[in-house]
Design an enzyme around this catalytic site. Structure first.
Site, PDB file in Angstrom:
ATOM      1  CG  ASP A   1       8.735  -0.840  -9.376  1.00  0.00           C
ATOM      2  OD1 ASP A   1       8.661  -0.574  -8.166  1.00  0.00           O
ATOM      3  OD2 ASP A   1       7.988  -0.355 -10.240  1.00  0.00           O
TER       4      ASP A   1
ATOM      5  NE  ARG B   1      -6.782   0.315  13.467  1.00  0.00           N
ATOM      6  CZ  ARG B   1      -6.640   1.053  14.569  1.00  0.00           C
ATOM      7  NH1 ARG B   1      -5.675   1.952  14.622  1.00  0.00           N
ATOM      8  NH2 ARG B   1      -7.472   0.914  15.586  1.00  0.00           N
TER       9      ARG B   1
END
Lengths: 341, 341, 341, 341
Positions: A127, A265
């Site tokens: 991260d 989507r």
């Protein structure tokens, strides 16, 4: 001298490159014995270890994962954990430990230092949220994979005039979203550091459609809408006991579809972001971290963590290293907004 | 306001990402007119230009090369070149130029600044040999491609018990060799900064064979043996007028074969290292360079070049920017030697 | 002669390669005028078209998606659809159509042939479920992407001693699951053609853990458990109106976790499988399909579809082409089971 | 039963996938003992072998090269070679051999069959020049790598308005050149099967420049100009004893530069084409070949070779398998010419 190694926390491309560098320099330059402890802090608690020679690490540089295995075991969360570690290290005549891991692993390393164990830390977080280092290995690989996915999704979005929401990793910090969003040419980027306004997102999406393109929205898994609608995270169980696969990404795709009337989507990249061979960048960074960790051990500079500053590998105090979460600053996010819509 | 753009020198993955960022921020934030000059400094000398709008740059982020074309034209090497540029800029009402290029392009940019033209420079060099910036875009992509090739060559070397010599770019600086060699797990890395001893190379190669592995030798095209044997560079013409494809790499492969009796092959990566889609790292860096260049123009901070320092994009004086070649320092090379043999 | 082109149905890597080949050969060999109709059958119904010249297709071979756009519009599902098409073709003087698409698009092509329109079909399905051709383009790319993902997930599974379930495309046919499962070294492969027994899956998973490895389970989105537990498909709405992201893959990961007590995670590859640049295999196949379609038009051999048989491109009757779904035969699935567990 | 395995000739992505499939099915289905002989026919001549268990092959599917090593040793080129093999097989109680290799390896396999040894062959050639099978594994990977390189080179060619000549593998057959040239959108493709006329090549190159694009010329290493100018092959020694790195590619680049006055560069892909991880296509094909080879051994169907026909894996007589070289037929080459210029 006898030096132990362990890898803790979530896996991350580059762990094996650190291990290889430590073993190689430890043996070639210092003639140390190297010992690998298995499965994070479990290894030094239970004595589960193996010797590491040159041949054990010769072919691992390019491999993802960690040959030592990993776990989230925390010795300070169970009775006498630290004492068990001291006892194992004494029994196995291990003089020092190189601990490779994230915030939790390094936090343990720091407390062990205070408890008299010789530890050097190597930071690892996909991260990129550790303030004490410019970058950590694994991050570049995660961004690379996410960007490749965005590149692929763009063509399918364009052909079908659809909005595509790509949910990437980042529970507390939006670095992967920011960098892969910039690199992939995303039309909206959403990060945990800043609550997002769905209406604003929709207006960017609509502007993009008006210009006759299809929008790509990159959203960190930890991003939340203003007002804190109840958005489940990926991996959490819903009211009916089912694990959610897509969290905010899935939620947002539905919101966009409902509000714009366009097909929308979601794709959740998930664990593909943290596996596989590391990028060249991460292999070099991980290797240099390993080499520096050996220097720290050789110099007896314990209680430190290696870190990247500019182009240099430096050392910082373990105590300071995990004190602060590095989040995406306001100006970096604002800068990126010029590409929205 | 009307701002011109040009790309000069050898091409480099990320050029289009800079162009896109400049156009996008120039239009979205400042409402400028953007003009692209074709083929480096040829464009502003001859007036060959085109307007650049949002649609022109929408789809170019991931593309290698440059939509503006490039050349090595130097206005100061022909009579009245600078005056021609001033005349064209005046005719086309161009208030400022963003010049993206390497040492030569930026040198021209600096002289034009002294001659009263408003220029901001963006550094570009595959070789990473500009001292004023931590990294330049294109370098990460070149290292990535070279590393992929080394990964592939390793398996063929092992299966055939051969030495493989990989010649990478780097005429004056060995950064690509150093980083791809580290990332690819090379058993010898040779750079222009340090003359190499063939006997020493052979001893590393033999040690590797003794350990039952096959050696990979990564050599920068500008590396030279001690004593300066007459090694032709790739691209130079030999005594018989033929262009050499492999220079020092080919020479070294023959030496190794002759001295060890083992099969030895050379591979010259050549132009594949500078083409194609940029890595995510390079796309982000190039984009941030472009955004900062717009800020510099907007603030009238001319005669400057954007640069990376740590994680920040800063500005430096063009006059200082190209003053010094950044070569591989002694300690970075020594550090890598632990992996030789 | 004037020839129209259209692409219908879900997008698929290689569509642009077909378009390029048709335009290139149509112009270079036959000196035709080429016309591209937009968004599947919508184009020839509404007259939405553009001329296609050599420059329009020069740079599209490597691009995913389709420059013509796509849709699922079916002219036979609305009043007078076929007549509209005939009228538009007459108005635009289009003598013949090349229709690139899957079962639905080719079904329309067949009916139009019966209604007197000159059509040649080019088959397209990611799923490889068309019986009349050995392979279709797009399938190799989808398998390639899924295999890359499995390669990446393997290292993260091993490091954490987790089961990983990878849900790939394939509603009715398990080809992508079978091929990517074989190529990725999956420990279980589940296909729609054969109901699976969760107990059996769990026993393979446990055997794998016993051998000290981590299992990868590849499951086609259309696979169903024996007895037909109510497993939602990805993309369907659940009882609470929410779209499911992960269907059977997510369900299975929970079952495995519950029954084995081991961590288990699902990854749904989704739309990344159908976007982006086609593999070399798909580019060659799509190109050869396009060239053969031109030959069919030139010879007036309408009502046919191009197809791959061994290494040859042949033609088959459109009427026969879509008659039968090609599913994974029993022996191919049994053959793969030797790798389970 | 005890079954031996060996890999001979040049290495090829997919060899390890065959080995894994044979070992896995041999053990799981037939409960055989498997033995790996090292370095091609050297192994069964000298007795250099190792047992192969499930763990030895668990992690090799995705790896290039061969874990058994390879060589070009031919037992029929030395006195009593075949007898040595029979003796070793008897001593080690090896009942049958699976020999994986190209023309030479399979030729030996055929003669050994005649001499009473139980052999099943698995064909392997990067060059795809075996007539008895539609495709061999390794070819798809080679084409994939060459196509990626061409994709990369295109952008650098365009940016600098240069001609780029890419020399790919193929001494006697032009399949890699043809397929990678088609897939990469080459503007000229030259194969060994057809002498090329330099003037014709130049005219295609010039036509391409006139259309304002940069030409890519893909040339098989074995291609020769009409009249047979003395073009050295890559790897041959020139009149001065130096090994040539670039053969016909380098020669052609110089010719083009001389005749057009345009910059022209050669890139020789070399060994990068045969190393590294196999494509998904090759992994599946190699795996299916291995499974079929086990069936042949189990059925006692010796003297056969496995082969691909359409989508089926079949067996052919070893005697017929290597009888005929499969070259690029006239019509496949003519078909491709529509893209030249």
């Amino acid at each position: 001298m006898r030096v132990g190694l362990l890898t803790g926390g979530g896996d991350c491309p580059g762990l094996n490159a650190v291990i290889r560098a430590v073993v190689r320099k430890g043996i070639e330059v210092h003639d140390w014995d190297l010992v690998g402890f298995r499965n994070g802090w479990q290894g030094p608690m239970t004595g589960d270890s193996r010797p590491l020679g040159l041949d054990d690490v010769d072919d691992i540089l390019a491999r993802g994962g960690t040959i030592l295995g990993s776990s989230r075991t925390n010795p300070y969360k169970e009775d006498g954990g630290a004492d068990k570690i001291k006892k194992v290290l004494a029994e196995q005549s291990v003089d020092a430990l190189v601990a490779i891991g994230g915030e939790d692993t390094l936090g343990v390393a720091n407390r062990l230092t205070e408890d008299g164990v010789n530890v050097v830390g190597v930071p690892k977080t996909i991260d990129n949220d550790l303030d004490a280092t410019d970058y950590t290995f694994g991050f570049d690989t995660a961004v690379h994979i996410a960007t490749e996915a965005i590149d692929r999704l763009r063509t399918t979005a364009e052909s079908h005039h659809r909005a595509l929401v790509v949910e990437v990793m980042g529970r507390h910090a939006g670095w992967i979203a920011l960098h892969s969003g910039l690199a992939g040419g995303a039309n909206v980027i959403l990060v945990p550091e800043r609550e997002f306004d769905v209406e604003q997102v929709v207006s960017w999406v609509e502007r993009r459609f008006e210009r006759m393109y299809a929008p790509i929205i990159v959203v960190a898994e930890g991003a939340v809408p203003v007002g804190g609608a109840e958005v489940l995270h990926s991996g959490e169980r819903d009211a009916f006991g089912h694990v959610r696969l897509g969290g905010v990404g899935q939620w947002l795709a539905e919101e966009i579809a409902d509000r714009t009337g366009k097909e929308s989507r979601a794709v959740v990249l998930g664990h593909t972001q943290r596996g596989g061979t590391p990028t060249a960048y991460d292999r070099v960074l991980a290797t240099r971290f390993g080499l520096q960790a050996v220097d720290a051990v050789a110099e007896g500079d314990f209680g430190t963590m290696v870190a990247l500053r500019g182009t240099d590998i430096v050392r910082v105090k373990l105590a300071d290293a995990t004190a602060k979460l590095k989040t995406v600053p306001e100006d970096r996010y604002t800068e990126a907004q010029v590409f929205f819509g």
